[in-house]
Design a protein around this motif. Structure first.
Motif, PDB file in Angstrom:
ATOM      1  N   GLY A  25       3.430  -3.087   5.047  1.00  0.00           N
ATOM      2  CA  GLY A  25       1.979  -2.955   4.520  1.00  0.00           C
ATOM      3  C   GLY A  25       1.589  -1.487   3.915  1.00  0.00           C
ATOM      4  O   GLY A  25       0.930  -1.238   2.887  1.00  0.00           O
ATOM      5  N   VAL A  26       1.780  -0.479   4.815  1.00  0.00           N
ATOM      6  CA  VAL A  26       1.556   0.858   4.461  1.00  0.00           C
ATOM      7  C   VAL A  26       2.114   1.293   3.285  1.00  0.00           C
ATOM      8  O   VAL A  26       1.521   2.110   2.343  1.00  0.00           O
ATOM      9  N   PHE A  27       3.413   1.137   3.170  1.00  0.00           N
ATOM     10  CA  PHE A  27       4.340   1.531   2.103  1.00  0.00           C
ATOM     11  C   PHE A  27       3.640   1.021   0.547  1.00  0.00           C
ATOM     12  O   PHE A  27       3.263   1.671  -0.216  1.00  0.00           O
ATOM     13  N   PHE A  28       3.657  -0.506   0.770  1.00  0.00           N
ATOM     14  CA  PHE A  28       3.369  -1.163  -0.568  1.00  0.00           C
ATOM     15  C   PHE A  28       1.625  -0.867  -0.931  1.00  0.00           C
ATOM     16  O   PHE A  28       1.294  -0.620  -1.899  1.00  0.00           O
ATOM     17  N   GLY A  29       0.856  -1.071   0.111  1.00  0.00           N
ATOM     18  CA  GLY A  29      -0.598  -0.630   0.002  1.00  0.00           C
ATOM     19  C   GLY A  29      -0.607   0.665  -0.479  1.00  0.00           C
ATOM     20  O   GLY A  29      -1.683   0.918  -1.553  1.00  0.00           O
ATOM     21  N   GLY A  30       0.021   1.629   0.028  1.00  0.00           N
ATOM     22  CA  GLY A  30      -0.096   3.079  -0.624  1.00  0.00           C
ATOM     23  C   GLY A  30       0.340   3.511  -1.867  1.00  0.00           C
ATOM     24  O   GLY A  30      -0.461   3.931  -2.656  1.00  0.00           O
ATOM     25  N   LEU A  31       1.342   2.771  -2.132  1.00  0.00           N
ATOM     26  CA  LEU A  31       1.687   2.935  -3.462  1.00  0.00           C
ATOM     27  C   LEU A  31       0.825   2.130  -4.615  1.00  0.00           C
ATOM     28  O   LEU A  31       0.413   2.874  -5.718  1.00  0.00           O
ATOM     29  N   ALA A  32       0.381   0.643  -4.263  1.00  0.00           N
ATOM     30  CA  ALA A  32      -0.576   0.160  -5.097  1.00  0.00           C
ATOM     31  C   ALA A  32      -1.924   0.997  -5.146  1.00  0.00           C
ATOM     32  O   ALA A  32      -2.363   0.950  -6.194  1.00  0.00           O
ATOM     33  N   GLY A  33      -2.321   1.698  -4.190  1.00  0.00           N
ATOM     34  CA  GLY A  33      -3.629   2.439  -4.449  1.00  0.00           C
ATOM     35  C   GLY A  33      -3.582   3.613  -5.025  1.00  0.00           C
ATOM     36  O   GLY A  33      -4.400   4.152  -5.849  1.00  0.00           O
ATOM     37  N   LEU A  34      -2.194   4.349  -4.662  1.00  0.00           N
ATOM     38  CA  LEU A  34      -2.198   5.451  -5.426  1.00  0.00           C
ATOM     39  C   LEU A  34      -2.029   5.493  -7.159  1.00  0.00           C
ATOM     40  O   LEU A  34      -2.625   6.245  -7.801  1.00  0.00           O
ATOM     41  N   TYR A  35      -1.155   4.365  -7.553  1.00  0.00           N
ATOM     42  CA  TYR A  35      -0.852   4.284  -8.998  1.00  0.00           C
ATOM     43  C   TYR A  35      -1.635   3.178  -9.651  1.00  0.00           C
ATOM     44  O   TYR A  35      -1.482   2.611 -10.688  1.00  0.00           O
ATOM     45  N   ALA A  36      -2.871   2.770  -8.867  1.00  0.00           N
ATOM     46  CA  ALA A  36      -3.735   1.747  -9.709  1.00  0.00           C
ATOM     47  C   ALA A  36      -4.329   2.343 -10.944  1.00  0.00           C
ATOM     48  O   ALA A  36      -4.920   3.411 -11.037  1.00  0.00           O
ATOM     49  N   GLY A  37      -4.157   1.551 -11.817  1.00  0.00           N
ATOM     50  CA  GLY A  37      -4.780   1.984 -13.265  1.00  0.00           C
ATOM     51  C   GLY A  37      -3.647   2.872 -13.901  1.00  0.00           C
ATOM     52  O   GLY A  37      -4.051   3.311 -15.115  1.00  0.00           O
ATOM     53  N   ARG A  38      -2.384   3.116 -13.501  1.00  0.00           N
ATOM     54  CA  ARG A  38      -1.578   4.108 -13.974  1.00  0.00           C
ATOM     55  C   ARG A  38      -0.209   3.521 -14.202  1.00  0.00           C
ATOM     56  O   ARG A  38       0.590   3.170 -13.393  1.00  0.00           O
TER      57      ARG A  38
ATOM     58  N   LEU B 144      19.361  -0.694 -22.479  1.00  0.00           N
ATOM     59  CA  LEU B 144      19.835   0.418 -23.491  1.00  0.00           C
ATOM     60  C   LEU B 144      19.142   0.647 -24.769  1.00  0.00           C
ATOM     61  O   LEU B 144      18.892   1.939 -24.762  1.00  0.00           O
ATOM     62  N   PHE B 145      17.999   0.045 -24.999  1.00  0.00           N
ATOM     63  CA  PHE B 145      17.393   0.158 -26.375  1.00  0.00           C
ATOM     64  C   PHE B 145      15.706   0.040 -26.157  1.00  0.00           C
ATOM     65  O   PHE B 145      15.120   0.334 -26.740  1.00  0.00           O
ATOM     66  N   GLY B 146      15.428  -0.791 -25.019  1.00  0.00           N
ATOM     67  CA  GLY B 146      14.185  -1.064 -24.697  1.00  0.00           C
ATOM     68  C   GLY B 146      13.252  -0.175 -23.928  1.00  0.00           C
ATOM     69  O   GLY B 146      13.787   0.821 -23.280  1.00  0.00           O
ATOM     70  N   SER B 147      12.036  -0.608 -23.602  1.00  0.00           N
ATOM     71  CA  SER B 147      11.104  -0.092 -22.773  1.00  0.00           C
ATOM     72  C   SER B 147      10.068  -0.748 -22.103  1.00  0.00           C
ATOM     73  O   SER B 147       9.445  -1.770 -22.829  1.00  0.00           O
ATOM     74  N   LEU B 148       9.902  -0.776 -20.890  1.00  0.00           N
ATOM     75  CA  LEU B 148       8.860  -1.737 -20.297  1.00  0.00           C
ATOM     76  C   LEU B 148       7.979  -1.131 -19.308  1.00  0.00           C
ATOM     77  O   LEU B 148       8.491  -0.374 -18.367  1.00  0.00           O
ATOM     78  N   ARG B 149       6.766  -0.911 -19.246  1.00  0.00           N
ATOM     79  CA  ARG B 149       5.802  -0.304 -18.554  1.00  0.00           C
ATOM     80  C   ARG B 149       5.016  -1.297 -17.664  1.00  0.00           C
ATOM     81  O   ARG B 149       4.465  -2.332 -18.307  1.00  0.00           O
ATOM     82  N   VAL B 150       4.900  -1.146 -16.485  1.00  0.00           N
ATOM     83  CA  VAL B 150       3.912  -2.223 -15.639  1.00  0.00           C
ATOM     84  C   VAL B 150       3.005  -1.482 -14.578  1.00  0.00           C
ATOM     85  O   VAL B 150       3.473  -0.329 -14.392  1.00  0.00           O
ATOM     86  N   ASP B 151       2.052  -2.184 -14.386  1.00  0.00           N
ATOM     87  CA  ASP B 151       1.104  -1.527 -13.641  1.00  0.00           C
ATOM     88  C   ASP B 151       1.434  -1.987 -12.102  1.00  0.00           C
ATOM     89  O   ASP B 151       1.541  -3.323 -11.488  1.00  0.00           O
ATOM     90  N   LEU B 152       1.798  -0.872 -11.391  1.00  0.00           N
ATOM     91  CA  LEU B 152       2.545  -1.232 -10.028  1.00  0.00           C
ATOM     92  C   LEU B 152       1.535  -1.831  -9.060  1.00  0.00           C
ATOM     93  O   LEU B 152       1.949  -2.728  -8.313  1.00  0.00           O
ATOM     94  N   ASP B 153       0.340  -1.610  -9.240  1.00  0.00           N
ATOM     95  CA  ASP B 153      -0.824  -2.035  -8.510  1.00  0.00           C
ATOM     96  C   ASP B 153      -0.939  -3.555  -8.722  1.00  0.00           C
ATOM     97  O   ASP B 153      -0.873  -4.239  -7.732  1.00  0.00           O
TER      98      ASP B 153
END
Length: 468
Positions: A185-198, A280-289
């Motif tokens: 919970g601390v690991f994933f919750g911390g990542l979600a809060g830190l990278y929210a909107g990024r 190989l050729f693509g790019s994918l960006r996701v919202d971790l939060d």
């Protein structure tokens, strides 16, 4: 004037105390919390020294002493004088009129009880060979008489011994499962809060401009190793996804035929080709939060009890050892149950990352990992301490319910829930004629109540808004 100086010194002394010192003072003023702490200390010490406290091994049984009542301890001789405590030999007979079991004492020979005596051999903490026991006597190992302080069960095993051995499972499983759920919970919750909107890159194609851009940025920041670690994790994750899709497609190809086989081949093969092309050729960006929060919502929608029963049935079909099966199921439940904690930690991190000290650390060039670990997560420690003390009782009840339903610990091992199921199997007779079988339920009740008292006291003591 002297009174004013005294009050000033007292006020300055109180103000100079740290947060943890004030929390300790507030905790000591909570009598129920102190009581809960002492009760839990007593229970955990009993579980730790179960081999020393118990006069019999966990699996020791007496075939002719099933459902024996608690053994009477005598303190006086026939003429009324005080003497060393002793027990008498108990024999079991059956009343030919009522067909009920009758236990009769034969005090023609007395068996004195000694303390700190030699008895059955065991390994303390599983490592140190010992044979010292709290009480007993030579007649215990020679089996001339029995001492059942809290009676015996349906196999003639000492309930006093099995309760303390069962405490090892019932009390420790809550701690391990809670720690695992807290870490997730601390690991994933911390990542979600830190990278929210990024948004972050989930895929950087080797021949995509984002790959070169990320590499150059890592060189400018002096952390090319971090770029390499993320690239390795990306390859491992998507490589695993390709492997899972390939194995699933191969299995479906074997069990299906006709149009279904070709539809599955098109869907699975297309997914594999898309992943390879993206790597190989693509790019994918996701919202971790967004990904983490949607995952917690999916986990929250899974019924825990039905999932538990299903997993227990699958593990039982695999013929795994009972203890291993139980801990494996509890581990899986911990993976499922971290979602609520992660959502709370996310909200706290969203607030703490905007604080001046966190912003100052970022402005001074501190890495995101350092800001999260050194400046943000410590602000959640008091909350986590309270959550841990309040979550452990839930896992204790979960273990008791599982073992009570026959889905947890199995014979010959013991736990409080398994021991309580003996009373349920006896029905109304457990209350009328064998009330000692209900003792494991009393220990479950006491431990849960003690944890709740302790949690309430810690919640009040660690509240930063509490008055000094």
């Amino acid at each position: 004037m002297a009174e004013v100086n005294t009050h000033l010194r007292e006020g300055l002394g109180e103000e100079s105390r740290s947060f943890w010192q004030m929390a300790w003072i507030r905790f000591r003023r909570h009598p129920l919390a102190r009581l809960g702490g002492w009760v839990l200390l007593f229970l955990y010490l009993g579980a730790l020294f179960a081999d020393f406290i118990a006069p019999y091994p966990e699996v020791k049984s007496f075939r002719k002493m099933q459902f024996a009542p608690p053994t009477p301890i005598h303190w006086r001789t026939e003429d009324g004088r005080l003497t060393r405590p002793y027990v008498c030999k108990v024999t079991r007979t059956r009343d030919l009129r009522t067909f009920k079991l009758v236990f009769k004492e034969d005090c023609s020979e007395k068996y004195p009880i000694y303390f700190f005596v030699r008895g059955y051999e065991y390994k303390f903490l599983g490592l140190i060979p010992m044979d010292l026991h709290l009480f007993g006597g030579p007649w215990v190992t020679e089996e001339k008489a029995q001492i059942f302080l809290w009676g015996s069960d349906d196999f003639g095993r000492d309930l006093f011994s099995r309760i303390w051995f069962g405490a090892r499972v019932s009390l420790t499983v809550g701690i391990f499962a809670t720690i695992l759920a807290l870490v997730l919970g601390v690991f994933f919750g911390g990542l979600a809060g830190l990278y929210a909107g990024r948004p972050l890159y989930a895929i950087r194609g080797f021949f995509h401009p984002s790959f070169r851009k990320g590499w150059l940025e890592s060189l400018e920041n002096g952390r090319p190793w971090l770029f390499g670690v993320t690239l390795l994790l990306q390859i491992l994750f998507w490589g695993g996804a390709i492997a899972v899709l390939a194995v699933t497609l191969a299995g479906f190809w074997q069990v299906s035929a006709g149009l279904e086989r070709w539809i599955a081949t098109v869907i699975g093969g297309g997914a594999i080709l898309w992943i390879v092309w993206a790597l190989l050729f693509g790019s994918l960006r996701v919202d971790l939060d967004d990904v983490i929060m949607r995952t917690t919502e999916v986990l929250a929608a899974i019924p825990g009890l039905y999932l538990l029963i299903s997993l227990a049935g699958v593990m039982r079909a695999l013929n795994l050892p009972p203890v291993f099966t139980f801990y494996l199921v509890i581990t899986i439940l911990s993976f499922v149950g971290w979602g609520g904690l992660a959502r709370t930690i996310r909200s706290m991190v969203l607030q703490l990352r905007e604080m001046e000290y966190a912003q100052a650390a970022t402005a001074l060039g501190a890495s995101e990992a350092r800001v999260l670990i050194r400046h943000i997560l410590p602000g959640t420690f008091t909350y986590l301490i309270v959550v841990m003390t309040l979550a452990i009782p839930g896992f204790i009840l979960g273990e008791s319910a599982l073992s009570f339903l026959g889905l947890g610990i199995q014979e010959p091992a013991s736990s409080w829930g398994l021991l309580l199921s003996k009373a349920q199997a006896e029905g109304i007779a457990a209350i009328n004629t064998r009330p000692w079988l209900l003792l494991p339920g009393f220990f479950i009740f006491v431990s849960i109540l003690a944890y709740n008292f302790l949690g309430d006291g810690l919640r009040d003591a660690l509240d930063p808004r509490a008055k000094r």
